[in-house]
Write an enzyme that holds these catalytic residues in place. Sequence first.
Site, PDB file in Angstrom:
ATOM      1  CG  HIS A  98      -3.161   2.458  -0.322  1.00 38.33           C
ATOM      2  ND1 HIS A  98      -4.442   1.944  -0.330  1.00 38.33           N
ATOM      3  CD2 HIS A  98      -2.383   1.541   0.309  1.00 38.33           C
ATOM      4  CE1 HIS A  98      -4.433   0.768   0.283  1.00 38.33           C
ATOM      5  NE2 HIS A  98      -3.196   0.505   0.693  1.00 38.33           N
ATOM      6  CD  GLU A 168       0.071  -1.982  -0.944  1.00 41.42           C
ATOM      7  OE1 GLU A 168       0.162  -2.561   0.132  1.00 41.42           O
ATOM      8  OE2 GLU A 168      -0.658  -0.989  -1.113  1.00 41.42           O
TER       9      GLU A 168
HETATM   10  P1  PGA Z   1      -3.213  -5.461   4.086  1.00 44.55           P
HETATM   11  O1  PGA Z   1      -3.114  -3.973   3.490  1.00 44.55           O
HETATM   12  O2  PGA Z   1      -1.851  -5.799   4.630  1.00 44.55           O
HETATM   13  O3  PGA Z   1      -4.265  -5.386   5.141  1.00 44.55           O
HETATM   14  O4  PGA Z   1      -3.578  -6.351   2.958  1.00 44.55           O
HETATM   15  C1  PGA Z   1      -1.995  -3.561   2.767  1.00 44.55           C
HETATM   16  C2  PGA Z   1      -2.210  -2.164   2.282  1.00 44.55           C
HETATM   17  O5  PGA Z   1      -3.352  -1.746   2.085  1.00 44.55           O
HETATM   18  O6  PGA Z   1      -1.261  -1.406   2.091  1.00 44.55           O
END
Ligand code: PGA
Length: 245
Positions: A98, A168
């Site tokens: 992450h 992401e």
């Molecule tokens: P968020 O976070 O949905 O608050 O943008 C996503 C993540 O960090 O996996």
Amino acid sequence: MTKTIIANWKMALSLAKSLDLLKKFKVELESLPTKHRLVVCPDFLSLGYLAALKGEQRTFPFFLGAQTAGHLQFGALTGEIASANLKKIGLTYLILGHSDRRQVGETNDLIKEKMLISLKNKLRPIICLGEEKKQSRAKTNLFIEKQLTEIFLKLTNSDLKKIIIAYEPVWAIGSQQACSPQQAKQVHGLIKDFFRQKYQTAPAVVYGGSVNGHNASRFLSQENIDGLLVGGASLSWSQFKKIIN
Ligand code: PGA
């Protein structure tokens, strides 16, 4: 179609609030099941508490996952947690790489080692990747290809069935500025092509970054988007309910 929706609670909640929210998810989902595959990733203390429960109290209408783990089977890693122990207490999934972890120094090499040890322990790794800033499509593609090449070497087809990739874009996380569903679809296509060329098969790819009850369906209706990784909006049942419905 069944999608995988992952709730990442990060370190956002007190232990009491986290346990209350787990109970809420359990009660609500038991009375109104969803067609989607749900994965909830609370903090380690909550997972430890759940592990100590007995019988019916210990069964959940969703899978449980952790947010990171160490890269060794066991050993001198102060403050880390072993994949083997996470498997032992009944977890199925493990988020790795992450951007919060990359910010404190995790590299693609380390993420690769963590992925291999988690596969060895029969956990399903959810590997996060994504570009750091908004930039041209060509630059983003190059960045993603580099991450893929550095992490996903020498996997077997059975490993690939267990892995989930979370695209992401770092700039979209927690910013209330999700990337466009079209961009996500394009990058997911690139990720799937990378695997198809190398391994003739591709893992599931989910999108994460400012997903909420309003935009979730726009992502879920795109080709190549197999689910969502949700941070902030997974911390309230009413928000999360909108996403899974
Ligand atoms: P968020 O976070 O949905 O608050 O943008 C996503 C993540 O960090 O996996």
